[in-house]
Design a protein around this motif. Structure first.
Motif, mmCIF file in Angstrom:
data_model
loop_
_atom_site.group_PDB
_atom_site.id
_atom_site.type_symbol
_atom_site.label_atom_id
_atom_site.label_comp_id
_atom_site.label_asym_id
_atom_site.label_seq_id
_atom_site.Cartn_x
_atom_site.Cartn_y
_atom_site.Cartn_z
ATOM 1 N N ARG A 115 -0.187 3.892 -8.932
ATOM 2 C CA ARG A 115 -0.509 2.389 -9.247
ATOM 3 C C ARG A 115 0.060 1.931 -10.663
ATOM 4 N NH1 ARG A 115 -6.934 2.567 -7.777
ATOM 5 N NH2 ARG A 115 -6.585 4.674 -8.708
ATOM 6 N N THR A 116 0.075 2.696 -11.680
ATOM 7 C CA THR A 116 0.700 2.533 -13.018
ATOM 8 C C THR A 116 2.097 2.244 -12.854
ATOM 9 O OG1 THR A 116 -1.063 3.882 -13.904
ATOM 10 C CG2 THR A 116 0.962 3.370 -15.327
ATOM 11 N N VAL A 144 -2.694 -4.341 -4.775
ATOM 12 C CA VAL A 144 -3.241 -3.147 -5.672
ATOM 13 C C VAL A 144 -4.486 -3.709 -6.352
ATOM 14 C CG1 VAL A 144 -2.924 -1.493 -7.423
ATOM 15 C CG2 VAL A 144 -1.175 -1.983 -5.697
ATOM 16 N N THR A 145 -4.538 -4.698 -6.936
ATOM 17 C CA THR A 145 -5.428 -5.221 -7.960
ATOM 18 C C THR A 145 -6.539 -6.003 -7.390
ATOM 19 O OG1 THR A 145 -4.173 -7.082 -8.906
ATOM 20 C CG2 THR A 145 -3.662 -5.071 -9.751
ATOM 21 N N TRP A 165 1.387 -6.253 -6.903
ATOM 22 C CA TRP A 165 0.656 -6.415 -7.846
ATOM 23 C C TRP A 165 -0.858 -6.872 -7.361
ATOM 24 C CZ3 TRP A 165 0.818 -5.628 -13.363
ATOM 25 C CH2 TRP A 165 -0.226 -6.133 -13.725
ATOM 26 N N GLU A 206 -3.276 5.986 -14.734
ATOM 27 C CA GLU A 206 -3.858 6.297 -13.354
ATOM 28 C C GLU A 206 -5.119 6.902 -13.660
ATOM 29 O OE1 GLU A 206 -4.408 6.054 -9.103
ATOM 30 O OE2 GLU A 206 -2.687 5.400 -10.462
ATOM 31 N N THR A 217 0.718 -1.157 0.042
ATOM 32 C CA THR A 217 0.041 0.077 0.030
ATOM 33 C C THR A 217 1.049 1.119 0.122
ATOM 34 O OG1 THR A 217 -1.673 -1.476 1.169
ATOM 35 C CG2 THR A 217 -1.988 1.267 1.336
ATOM 36 N N ALA A 234 2.358 1.563 -3.594
ATOM 37 C CA ALA A 234 1.480 2.046 -4.551
ATOM 38 C C ALA A 234 1.116 3.638 -4.272
ATOM 39 C CB ALA A 234 0.219 1.255 -4.635
ATOM 40 N N SER A 272 3.898 1.248 -10.400
ATOM 41 C CA SER A 272 4.014 0.059 -9.447
ATOM 42 C C SER A 272 3.896 -1.181 -10.231
ATOM 43 C CB SER A 272 3.066 0.076 -8.297
ATOM 44 O OG SER A 272 3.230 1.134 -7.438
#
Length: 444
Positions: free
Chosen positions: A290-291, A334-335, A331, A402, A282, A285, A293
């Motif tokens: 996020r992109t 985040v997802t 990964w 993002e 967390t 990210a 990461s």
């Protein structure tokens, strides 16, 4: 967790997940090593992970539709009992002199099929257990125990148990799955998916129609579709490499020269990085976005596939794999939370299965490809092909900017049902799917 009842249910689910993943880790390390006792053919050995993963290609779509019809907790219970029963048959085979590669393949197919039903339901049950507001924290804790059990505990235990005997190596995961069933009984309640408001008064449609609904939900959303395809390519590369890596690593004449327990210990390097990464995911990210990461996750996956082609140093391979393990955690944390939060409950099973058809359906193809390339050209060439496939995925990142992810979150937040409308919109940016199947997979 929001209430004491939620906390109790979550920790029982957490315990069951840990036990089940420990069984997976033991089995997936042990089965290729057991196969080495029958053959040294790269193609035949690669067939074991192929048999384990083939059901994701053949059974994922109906499994997802059924997960949205059935009580998801009961589905998980039955699936674990089936897996334990299949291993009991495998345990009995050496004692009766009936052990063979055919039986090994058959058990792998049964276990793989049960895994499809178990994991599709397990991905869908968590929002009902903890509530969507707590998904980030819950997924982080679940992922930490899954990685620890599947990769830190399971692989070395599998290596040691194979050295003790086939019956021991296959009996241990059967016992772990039984214990996982007992723990899951502590998750009280009904976990049958509710139907959407629009469908609540409509008659139940056919299984085929429900499968189609899940496929449309996936395909009409560019971000979700792109990620599923990316993970499919990555898993093809991963499966190709890992299908034959045991030949590169185990035995006095192999480049790494590891023993069976040493091979299991090497596999734990991923878990070390993944556990640490899950604690920092967390924060990473939040700092990088996020992109970026996700881009780093792709790069460490490529590095984990390239390093065996560049060096035979076990320490270097272990260090790079630990870094890849951290990428796995970033990964996934985040997802998975995004996918669960942005998907309505009545579609979770079908979304999971449609996504995995693309993301995991390539795994048996990859295992077969790895065996064929190793047999015809060589093991090093398998690692090179896997690395190139990973690097190609960087071209997909513009779809995952993002602003696309934020637009998806804003769109869902505006909808009264708390999740995307399924049917007929023309597909702006949509939620990220779970990548426990991810661009960096569970074993590099």
């Amino acid at each position: 967790m929001p209430t004491p009842g939620h906390r109790s249910a979550f920790w029982w689910l957490w315990t069951s997940s840990g036990l089940s993943n420990a069984a997976d880790g033991v089995l997936k390390t042990a089965l290729p090593l057991v196969a080495l006792r029958y053959t040294d053919s790269p193609v035949i050995i690669a067939g074991i992970p192929l048999a384990l993963s083939l059901p994701w290609l053949l059974a994922s779509l109906p499994a997802g539709a059924l997960a949205d019809r059935w009580d998801r907790r009961r589905t998980m219970l039955v699936a674990n009992l089936v897996r334990a029963g299949a291993l009991v048959a495998l345990v009995a085979a050496p004692l009766t002199g009936t052990g063979s590669l055919v039986l090994l393949y058959g058990v792998a197919v049964v276990i793989g099929t049960a895994e499809v039903f178990h994991d599709t339901s397990a991905q869908s049950i968590l929002p009902r257990v903890v509530g969507r507001a707590d998904l980030d924290r819950a997924n982080g804790r679940l992922y930490a125990v899954e990685v620890t059990a599947n990769q830190f505990v399971g692989p070395p235990l599998g290596g040691f148990l194979v050295a003790a005997g086939v019956a021991v190596a296959t009996g241990a995961p059967a016992l772990l799955w039984v214990l996982a069933v007992l723990a899951l009984l502590g998750v009280r309640g009904t976990f049958r998916a509710g139907r959407s408001d629009a469908d609540a008064s409509a008659p139940r449609t056919t299984l085929r129609a429900e499968v189609g609904e899940g496929l449309r939900f996936l395909w009409r959303r560019p971000v979700l579709r792109t990620l599923a395809l990316m993970v499919g390519v990555s898993n093809l590369a991963e499966s190709a490499m890992m299908a034959v890596f045991v030949l590169w690593a185990v035995g006095p004449d192999s480049p790494l020269g590891l023993s069976e327990p040493g091979y299991g210990a090497l596999m734990t390097s991923v878990a070390v990085g993944a556990v640490l990464g899950s604690l920092a995911a967390t924060w990473i990210a939040g700092r990088l976005g996020r992109t970026l990461s996700l881009a780093l996750c792709i790069l460490v996956a490529a590095a984990s596939h390239a390093v065996p082609a560049l060096t035979t140093s076990v320490l270097v391979v272990a260090a790079v794999w630990a870094l890849a393990g951290a990428g796995i955690a970033v990964w996934n944390v985040v997802t998975v939370s995004l996918r669960q939060r942005l998907t309505p409950d009545h579609l979770l099973g079908r979304l999971n299965s449609a996504y995995r058809l693309l993301a995991w359906g390539t795994m048996p193809v990859g295992a077969l490809l790895g065996g064929l390339v190793a047999d015809r050209v060589g093991l090093v060439q398998v690692f090179v092909v896997a690395t190139v496939l990973d690097l190609v995925l960087l071209a997909c990142l513009p779809v995952l900017r993002e602003r696309h992810l934020r637009a998806a979150e804003a769109e869902v937040g505006d909808r009264p049902d708390g999740g995307p409308d399924d049917a007929d919109d023309d597909g702006g940016p949509e939620p990220l799917p779970r990548a426990a199947e991810g661009v960096v997979s569970a074993t590099p």
